[in-house]
Design a protein around this motif. Structure first.
Motif, mmCIF file in Angstrom:
data_model
loop_
_atom_site.group_PDB
_atom_site.id
_atom_site.type_symbol
_atom_site.label_atom_id
_atom_site.label_comp_id
_atom_site.label_asym_id
_atom_site.label_seq_id
_atom_site.Cartn_x
_atom_site.Cartn_y
_atom_site.Cartn_z
ATOM 1 N N ALA A 138 -5.762 -0.766 14.110
ATOM 2 C CA ALA A 138 -5.973 -0.514 15.530
ATOM 3 C C ALA A 138 -7.261 -1.208 15.956
ATOM 4 N N GLY A 139 -7.357 -1.550 17.240
ATOM 5 C CA GLY A 139 -8.588 -2.087 17.794
ATOM 6 C C GLY A 139 -8.911 -3.505 17.398
ATOM 7 N N THR A 140 -7.909 -4.277 16.993
ATOM 8 C CA THR A 140 -8.162 -5.667 16.600
ATOM 9 C C THR A 140 -7.353 -6.628 17.444
ATOM 10 N N ARG A 141 -7.897 -7.815 17.597
ATOM 11 C CA ARG A 141 -7.193 -8.914 18.241
ATOM 12 C C ARG A 141 -7.669 -10.174 17.558
ATOM 13 N N PRO A 142 -6.816 -10.967 16.958
ATOM 14 C CA PRO A 142 -5.366 -10.776 16.845
ATOM 15 C C PRO A 142 -5.045 -9.585 15.936
ATOM 16 N N VAL A 143 -3.762 -9.242 15.894
ATOM 17 C CA VAL A 143 -3.303 -8.123 15.068
ATOM 18 C C VAL A 143 -3.666 -8.395 13.613
ATOM 19 N N ILE A 147 0.847 -1.179 0.000
ATOM 20 C CA ILE A 147 0.000 0.000 0.000
ATOM 21 C C ILE A 147 0.886 1.234 0.000
ATOM 22 N N THR A 148 0.316 2.388 -0.272
ATOM 23 C CA THR A 148 1.078 3.635 -0.320
ATOM 24 C C THR A 148 0.656 4.525 0.845
ATOM 25 N N PRO A 149 1.424 5.565 1.119
ATOM 26 C CA PRO A 149 1.023 6.490 2.191
ATOM 27 C C PRO A 149 -0.370 7.085 1.952
ATOM 28 N N ASP A 150 -0.774 7.237 0.701
ATOM 29 C CA ASP A 150 -2.104 7.776 0.411
ATOM 30 C C ASP A 150 -3.222 6.841 0.875
ATOM 31 N N ASP A 151 -2.908 5.570 1.084
ATOM 32 C CA ASP A 151 -3.899 4.593 1.549
ATOM 33 C C ASP A 151 -4.072 4.603 3.069
ATOM 34 N N ILE A 152 -3.223 5.333 3.779
ATOM 35 C CA ILE A 152 -3.265 5.355 5.242
ATOM 36 C C ILE A 152 -4.411 6.244 5.709
ATOM 37 N N GLY A 153 -5.196 5.717 6.638
ATOM 38 C CA GLY A 153 -6.328 6.487 7.162
ATOM 39 C C GLY A 153 -6.595 6.146 8.607
ATOM 40 N N PRO A 154 -7.750 6.569 9.103
ATOM 41 C CA PRO A 154 -8.110 6.288 10.498
ATOM 42 C C PRO A 154 -8.023 4.792 10.806
ATOM 43 N N GLY A 155 -7.535 4.509 12.005
ATOM 44 C CA GLY A 155 -7.428 3.124 12.446
ATOM 45 C C GLY A 155 -6.197 2.396 11.958
ATOM 46 N N HIS A 156 -5.333 3.063 11.221
ATOM 47 C CA HIS A 156 -4.105 2.432 10.738
ATOM 48 C C HIS A 156 -2.936 2.763 11.658
ATOM 49 N N VAL A 157 -2.111 1.758 11.905
ATOM 50 C CA VAL A 157 -0.892 1.926 12.699
ATOM 51 C C VAL A 157 0.270 1.508 11.814
ATOM 52 N N ILE A 158 1.192 2.431 11.592
ATOM 53 C CA ILE A 158 2.375 2.188 10.765
ATOM 54 C C ILE A 158 3.472 1.681 11.701
ATOM 55 N N VAL A 159 3.795 0.397 11.606
ATOM 56 C CA VAL A 159 4.814 -0.210 12.459
ATOM 57 C C VAL A 159 6.090 -0.295 11.615
ATOM 58 N N MET A 160 7.040 0.572 11.901
ATOM 59 C CA MET A 160 8.221 0.758 11.058
ATOM 60 C C MET A 160 9.493 0.285 11.747
ATOM 61 N N ARG A 161 10.325 -0.398 10.963
ATOM 62 C CA ARG A 161 11.667 -0.726 11.463
ATOM 63 C C ARG A 161 12.529 0.528 11.318
ATOM 64 N N HIS A 162 13.383 0.747 12.289
ATOM 65 C CA HIS A 162 14.297 1.891 12.229
ATOM 66 C C HIS A 162 15.047 1.917 10.901
#
Length: 187
Positions: free
Chosen positions: A172-177, A25-40
């Motif tokens: 966000a807000g899900t289990r499992p991830v 996905i691209t940054p333009d696809d990021i919206g509410p409820g999304h968590v960007i988990v980034m490696r350094h």
């Protein structure tokens, strides 16, 4: 022994079936409820010196000039998509904090569940439980959040072996991830 651990981690990343085929996905696809988990961003070497001390960057593996440039470029891609004023959580390791600050997309706060457990596997279960609980407690419509962490954390959380500067987006807000996809940030 260190080479054996590295080989096992690499092979685990190559054979981990979970989410390996996640869509890009691209940054333009990021919206509410999304968590960007980034490696350094790029930090030459593997692991850390034996005398690692949190808060003392001289005892850690750190970003080099290429890593700093990579972090700035990743931040530019996020800002170009309008992703600013975000909550940014980071591992307490210097390379993660520096990556998070160089992204320049929001105020950075240290968050211990994102710390590496590369040398301390006995910490993994409790730390991952805390991280999963945090993600599950986030509102499903929360503004996007960035989490800067380490490969071992991302692999344990998502089943994805992330390269330096690579990000996996989860809900966000899900289990499992729930993995949304791999974030294409390279420019």
């Amino acid at each position: 022994m260190r080479r054996l651990v590295l080989l096992v981690l690499v092979l685990a990343g190559l054979t981990a079936p979970a989410h390996a085929d996640s869509p890009t996905i691209t940054p333009d696809d990021i919206g509410p409820g999304h968590v960007i988990v980034m490696r350094h961003a790029l930090a030459p070497g593997t692991g850390d010196p034996p005398d690692l001390t949190l808060g003392d960057c001289g005892t850690q593996r750190n970003l080099d000039d290429r890593g700093r440039a990579q972090a700035r470029a990743l931040g530019e891609a996020l800002r170009d998509a309008g992703l600013t004023g975000l909550s940014v959580l980071s591992s307490q390791w210097c390379r993660c904090l520096e990556t998070a600050r160089l992204l320049d997309v929001g105020e950075v706060r240290p968050f211990p569940p994102l710390n590496s457990f590369f040398r301390w596997r006995e910490r993994e279960a409790d730390q991952m439980a805390a991280l999963r609980d945090h993600l599950a407690s986030m509102p499903a419509d929360a503004p996007p959040t960035v989490m800067v962490t380490h490969q071992v954390v991302i692999s344990s959380l998502t089943g994805v072996f992330a390269r330096s500067g690579e990000a996996v987006v989860v809900r966000a807000g899900t289990r499992p991830v729930a993995v949304v996809g791999r974030l294409a940030l390279e420019r």
